[in-house]
Design a protein around this motif. Structure first.
Motif, PDB file in Angstrom:
ATOM      1  N   GLU A  41       0.821  -1.212   0.000  1.00 22.84           N
ATOM      2  CA  GLU A  41       0.000   0.000   0.000  1.00 22.84           C
ATOM      3  C   GLU A  41       0.862   1.273   0.000  1.00 22.84           C
ATOM      4  OE1 GLU A  41      -3.143  -0.279   2.897  1.00 22.84           O
ATOM      5  OE2 GLU A  41      -2.931   1.833   3.371  1.00 22.84           O
ATOM      6  N   ALA A  42       1.556   1.481   1.088  1.00 18.45           N
ATOM      7  CA  ALA A  42       2.351   2.703   1.259  1.00 18.45           C
ATOM      8  C   ALA A  42       3.357   2.450   2.380  1.00 18.45           C
ATOM      9  CB  ALA A  42       1.437   3.864   1.652  1.00 18.45           C
ATOM     10  N   PRO A  43       4.458   3.175   2.389  1.00 20.45           N
ATOM     11  CA  PRO A  43       5.439   2.978   3.468  1.00 20.45           C
ATOM     12  C   PRO A  43       4.855   3.324   4.832  1.00 20.45           C
ATOM     13  CG  PRO A  43       6.309   4.429   1.720  1.00 20.45           C
ATOM     14  CD  PRO A  43       4.862   4.218   1.435  1.00 20.45           C
ATOM     15  N   GLY A  44       5.314   2.597   5.859  1.00 18.48           N
ATOM     16  CA  GLY A  44       4.990   2.940   7.245  1.00 18.48           C
ATOM     17  C   GLY A  44       6.188   3.649   7.876  1.00 18.48           C
ATOM     18  N   GLU A  47       9.709   2.046   7.231  1.00 15.49           N
ATOM     19  CA  GLU A  47      10.094   2.179   5.820  1.00 15.49           C
ATOM     20  C   GLU A  47      10.512   3.620   5.534  1.00 15.49           C
ATOM     21  OE1 GLU A  47       7.202   0.656   6.850  1.00 15.49           O
ATOM     22  OE2 GLU A  47       7.878  -1.403   6.448  1.00 15.49           O
ATOM     23  N   PRO A  53      11.063  -0.588   1.339  1.00 14.68           N
ATOM     24  CA  PRO A  53       9.726  -1.105   1.645  1.00 14.68           C
ATOM     25  C   PRO A  53       9.778  -2.370   2.500  1.00 14.68           C
ATOM     26  CG  PRO A  53      10.287  -1.573  -0.649  1.00 14.68           C
ATOM     27  CD  PRO A  53      11.442  -0.801  -0.070  1.00 14.68           C
ATOM     28  N   PHE A  54       8.768  -2.549   3.311  1.00 16.96           N
ATOM     29  CA  PHE A  54       8.574  -3.776   4.091  1.00 16.96           C
ATOM     30  C   PHE A  54       9.791  -4.147   4.941  1.00 16.96           C
ATOM     31  CE2 PHE A  54       5.026  -3.854   1.251  1.00 16.96           C
ATOM     32  CZ  PHE A  54       4.022  -4.456   1.996  1.00 16.96           C
ATOM     33  N   ASN A  80       5.408  -0.273  -3.570  1.00 14.10           N
ATOM     34  CA  ASN A  80       4.136   0.179  -2.996  1.00 14.10           C
ATOM     35  C   ASN A  80       3.362   1.014  -4.006  1.00 14.10           C
ATOM     36  OD1 ASN A  80       3.911  -0.674  -0.119  1.00 14.10           O
ATOM     37  ND2 ASN A  80       5.867   0.401   0.086  1.00 14.10           N
ATOM     38  N   HIS A 158      -3.085  -8.641   3.091  1.00 15.58           N
ATOM     39  CA  HIS A 158      -1.877  -7.953   3.557  1.00 15.58           C
ATOM     40  C   HIS A 158      -1.238  -8.779   4.681  1.00 15.58           C
ATOM     41  CE1 HIS A 158       0.756  -4.819   5.121  1.00 15.58           C
ATOM     42  NE2 HIS A 158       0.550  -4.158   3.993  1.00 15.58           N
TER      43      HIS A 158
HETATM   44  N1  URA Z   1       2.927  -2.034   4.482  1.00 17.46           N
HETATM   45  C1  URA Z   1       2.885  -1.677   3.190  1.00 17.46           C
HETATM   46  O1  URA Z   1       1.844  -1.804   2.534  1.00 17.46           O
HETATM   47  N2  URA Z   1       3.989  -1.232   2.631  1.00 17.46           N
HETATM   48  C2  URA Z   1       5.158  -1.132   3.294  1.00 17.46           C
HETATM   49  O2  URA Z   1       6.138  -0.739   2.687  1.00 17.46           O
HETATM   50  C3  URA Z   1       5.161  -1.519   4.641  1.00 17.46           C
HETATM   51  C4  URA Z   1       4.041  -1.958   5.219  1.00 17.46           C
END
Ligand code: URA
Length: 201
Positions: A41-44, A47, A53-54, A80, A158
């Motif tokens: 989805e998007a960085p947390g 990240e 990412p992740f 992402n 997810h």
């Molecule tokens: N969750 C996500 O969707 N992306 C990330 O980069 C980290 C956690």
């Protein structure tokens, strides 16, 4: 803004709120010719700190589950839908998703993976351009035109969903089994022995 290699975005200022909340842009990571491309989805927070990412708890779940299937994180690519951390980890808005879309499509064209795996509701609905009940459709493969080509997209929950709801573990694991098999990765035994095909070389 530089996006010459189809993979790396720098200096983007399309989303004012995300520019204000991010520490840095988080580009995809992994081989540029990977057979398997995961889309989150998007960085947390982690990240955003580390620029990859992740690398937080969701990553721990994903990389651990792949390792059990004989696949190393170095063998797959992950990116992402949105490359900047939204404030307080809110979902990216439709406008932010649209702003980042051509970066994602360029990455898909450049990597040209055998299989795209969407991690959760936001990336699945964004890529397939329709409402999706992800838990119900997890493990199914859909053909969808993305960027310049038709792509095989496998729907997956997810990884973080397994942390909040243990019943999702089986759904997540079954989708990953399918992903690894379709991309021709792993040791092929499905026995969780953690043997990567890289070990053969
Ligand atoms: N969750 C996500 O969707 N992306 C990330 O980069 C980290 C956690």
């Amino acid at each position: 803004m530089d996006h010459m290699d189809g993979l790396t975005v720098s200096g983007c200022e399309r989303c004012p709120e995300l520019c204000a909340s991010r520490s840095q842009i988080v580009n995809g990571s992994g081989p540029a010719d990977a057979a398997l491309l995961f889309v989150g989805e998007a960085p947390g927070a982690r990240e955003d700190e580390q620029g990859r990412p992740f690398v937080g708890r969701s990553g721990d779940v994903l990389w651990g589950a792949l390792r059990e299937r004989g696949v190393l994180r170095e063998e797959v690519r992950i990116t992402n839908c949105v490359r900047c951390r939204p404030p307080e980890n809110r979902d990216p808005t439709a406008e932010e998703l649209a702003n980042c879309r051509d970066y994602l499509e360029a990455e898909l064209d450049r990597v040209d993976p055998d299989l795209v795996v969407t991690l959760g509701k936001v990336p699945t609905e964004h890529l397939l351009e329709r409402d999706v009940a992800v838990t119900k459709e997890a493990g199914t493969v859909v053909e969808h035109r993305l960027g310049g080509a038709p792509r095989r997209v496998l729907v997956c929950v997810h990884p973080a969903a397994t942390l909040y709801d243990r019943s999702q573990e089986e759904t997540f694991g079954a989708a990953l089994d399918e992903a690894v098999a379709l991309a021709g990765l792993g040791d092929g035994t499905g026995d969780g022995s953690g043997q990567s095909r890289l070990g053969d070389y």
